[in-house]
Design a protein around this motif. Structure first.
Motif, short mmCIF file in Angstrom:
data_model
loop_
_atom_site.label_atom_id
_atom_site.label_comp_id
_atom_site.label_asym_id
_atom_site.label_seq_id
_atom_site.Cartn_x
_atom_site.Cartn_y
_atom_site.Cartn_z
N THR A 173 46.04 -11.79 11.06
CA THR A 173 46.45 -11.86 12.47
C THR A 173 47.95 -11.68 12.64
OG1 THR A 173 46.52 -14.27 12.35
CG2 THR A 173 44.51 -13.27 13.23
N THR A 174 48.74 -12.22 11.72
CA THR A 174 50.19 -12.04 11.86
C THR A 174 50.63 -10.63 11.52
OG1 THR A 174 50.53 -12.92 9.62
CG2 THR A 174 50.76 -14.46 11.46
N ILE A 175 49.89 -9.93 10.68
CA ILE A 175 50.24 -8.55 10.37
C ILE A 175 49.89 -7.63 11.53
CG2 ILE A 175 49.54 -6.57 8.95
CD1 ILE A 175 49.39 -8.45 6.58
N ILE A 176 48.75 -7.84 12.15
CA ILE A 176 48.27 -6.91 13.17
C ILE A 176 49.05 -7.01 14.48
CG2 ILE A 176 46.29 -6.36 14.63
CD1 ILE A 176 44.53 -6.80 12.22
N THR A 177 49.31 -8.22 14.96
CA THR A 177 49.92 -8.34 16.28
C THR A 177 50.92 -9.51 16.34
OG1 THR A 177 49.47 -8.56 18.63
CG2 THR A 177 48.05 -9.78 17.17
N ASP A 178 51.82 -9.39 17.31
CA ASP A 178 52.78 -10.47 17.57
C ASP A 178 52.44 -11.21 18.85
OD1 ASP A 178 54.31 -10.06 15.32
OD2 ASP A 178 55.60 -8.59 16.31
N MET A 214 50.63 -13.77 21.03
CA MET A 214 50.00 -15.04 20.70
C MET A 214 48.54 -15.11 21.15
SD MET A 214 50.83 -17.69 19.09
CE MET A 214 52.19 -18.77 19.24
N VAL A 215 48.24 -14.58 22.31
CA VAL A 215 46.86 -14.62 22.81
C VAL A 215 45.96 -13.74 21.95
CG1 VAL A 215 45.39 -14.08 24.80
CG2 VAL A 215 47.63 -15.11 25.15
N LEU A 216 46.44 -12.55 21.60
CA LEU A 216 45.66 -11.67 20.73
C LEU A 216 45.48 -12.28 19.34
CD1 LEU A 216 46.97 -8.10 21.60
CD2 LEU A 216 44.74 -9.06 22.07
N GLU A 217 46.51 -12.94 18.84
CA GLU A 217 46.39 -13.61 17.54
C GLU A 217 45.31 -14.69 17.58
OE1 GLU A 217 50.14 -15.14 16.27
OE2 GLU A 217 50.87 -13.17 15.64
N PHE A 218 45.28 -15.45 18.66
CA PHE A 218 44.28 -16.51 18.80
C PHE A 218 42.87 -15.94 18.86
CE2 PHE A 218 41.70 -19.38 21.40
CZ PHE A 218 41.75 -20.51 20.60
N VAL A 219 42.66 -14.93 19.71
CA VAL A 219 41.33 -14.34 19.85
C VAL A 219 40.89 -13.66 18.56
CG1 VAL A 219 40.03 -12.55 21.09
CG2 VAL A 219 41.55 -14.08 22.35
N LEU A 220 41.79 -12.87 17.97
CA LEU A 220 41.48 -12.19 16.73
C LEU A 220 41.24 -13.20 15.60
CD1 LEU A 220 41.25 -9.46 15.25
CD2 LEU A 220 43.68 -9.64 14.77
N GLY A 221 42.05 -14.24 15.56
CA GLY A 221 41.86 -15.28 14.54
C GLY A 221 40.53 -15.98 14.67
N LEU A 222 40.13 -16.28 15.88
CA LEU A 222 38.83 -16.92 16.11
C LEU A 222 37.68 -16.02 15.65
CD1 LEU A 222 37.59 -19.49 17.30
CD2 LEU A 222 37.43 -18.29 19.47
N ILE A 223 37.76 -14.76 15.99
CA ILE A 223 36.72 -13.81 15.58
C ILE A 223 36.69 -13.68 14.06
CG2 ILE A 223 36.04 -11.38 15.65
CD1 ILE A 223 37.14 -11.36 18.56
N LEU A 224 37.86 -13.56 13.44
CA LEU A 224 37.92 -13.41 11.98
C LEU A 224 37.43 -14.65 11.25
CD1 LEU A 224 41.29 -11.51 11.46
CD2 LEU A 224 38.99 -10.65 11.07
N VAL A 225 37.81 -15.83 11.74
CA VAL A 225 37.37 -17.07 11.07
C VAL A 225 35.85 -17.18 11.11
CG1 VAL A 225 37.31 -19.58 11.36
CG2 VAL A 225 39.47 -18.41 11.27
N ILE A 226 35.26 -16.92 12.27
CA ILE A 226 33.80 -17.00 12.37
C ILE A 226 33.14 -15.98 11.45
CG2 ILE A 226 31.85 -16.63 13.94
CD1 ILE A 226 33.64 -17.86 16.16
N GLY A 227 33.66 -14.78 11.42
CA GLY A 227 33.11 -13.75 10.55
C GLY A 227 33.26 -14.08 9.08
N PHE A 228 34.46 -14.52 8.68
CA PHE A 228 34.69 -14.88 7.28
C PHE A 228 33.81 -16.05 6.84
CE2 PHE A 228 39.25 -13.05 7.19
CZ PHE A 228 38.77 -11.85 6.71
N ILE A 229 33.68 -17.07 7.71
CA ILE A 229 32.86 -18.22 7.36
C ILE A 229 31.41 -17.79 7.14
CG2 ILE A 229 31.83 -20.34 8.32
CD1 ILE A 229 34.57 -20.97 9.52
#
Length: 165
Positions: free
Chosen positions: A122-127, A129-144
């Motif tokens: 998330t920190t590599i793709i965007t700066d 904060m809202v996009l980082e949160f949404v992308l992070g939530l999607i990635l965490v669910i997918g990775f889990i």
């Protein structure tokens, strides 16, 4: 045929053009990779290592403290983590065959990898904060989902299934 005098002797112009094209391709590939890393690669590696160690030790400490509190309360608690309950119900795994302390270390390790990878991506793709949160939530669910599916299948292959009692 055009020849050019090089350190190695006479070289054709086409050979020089091929070498220059190869060097240019390598440079373009490096520029593309550096674009995705947006900063220093070493900075991202250090961030990953620090976040991994911090999350791993924190998660393991929280698990051990909660286990000590359950022993002091002397109530009838199953002492099973949410992750183990998920694996037991989804993959029909026997809880008697699993060592809870080593399983806690494994879960702490996997959770630390999931969260650290999500942080770095998330920190590599965007700066933003809202996009980082949404992308992070999607990635965490997918990775889990992916990691625990793989873990469940590995446990079944290793013989932790209830059917093999």
């Amino acid at each position: 045929m055009n020849l050019h005098f090089d350190v190695k002797g006479l070289v054709s112009i086409k050979t020089i053009e091929k070498k220059l094209r190869w060097y240019h391709e390598q440079f373009v590939l490096w520029k593309i990779c550096s674009f995705y890393f947006e900063g220093d690669l070493m900075e991202n590696v250090v961030l990953f290592i620090f976040s991994f160690v911090f999350i791993f030790l924190g998660r393991l400490t929280i698990y051990l403290i909660s286990r000590l509190r359950k022993k002091k309360m002397k109530k009838d608690h199953s002492g099973i983590s949410v992750e183990l309950k998920y694996l037991i119900t989804k993959f029909n795994i026997s809880k008697e065959k699993i060592d809870k302390t080593s399983f806690a270390a494994l879960i702490s390790f996997l959770d630390a990898i999931i969260i650290s990878m999500t942080l770095i991506i998330t920190t590599i793709i965007t700066d933003n904060m809202v996009l980082e949160f949404v992308l992070g939530l999607i990635l965490v669910i997918g990775f889990i989902y992916v990691v625990y599916e793989i873990l469940g299948k590995i446990l079944i292959k290793k013989g932790f299934s209830k059917d093999e009692l």
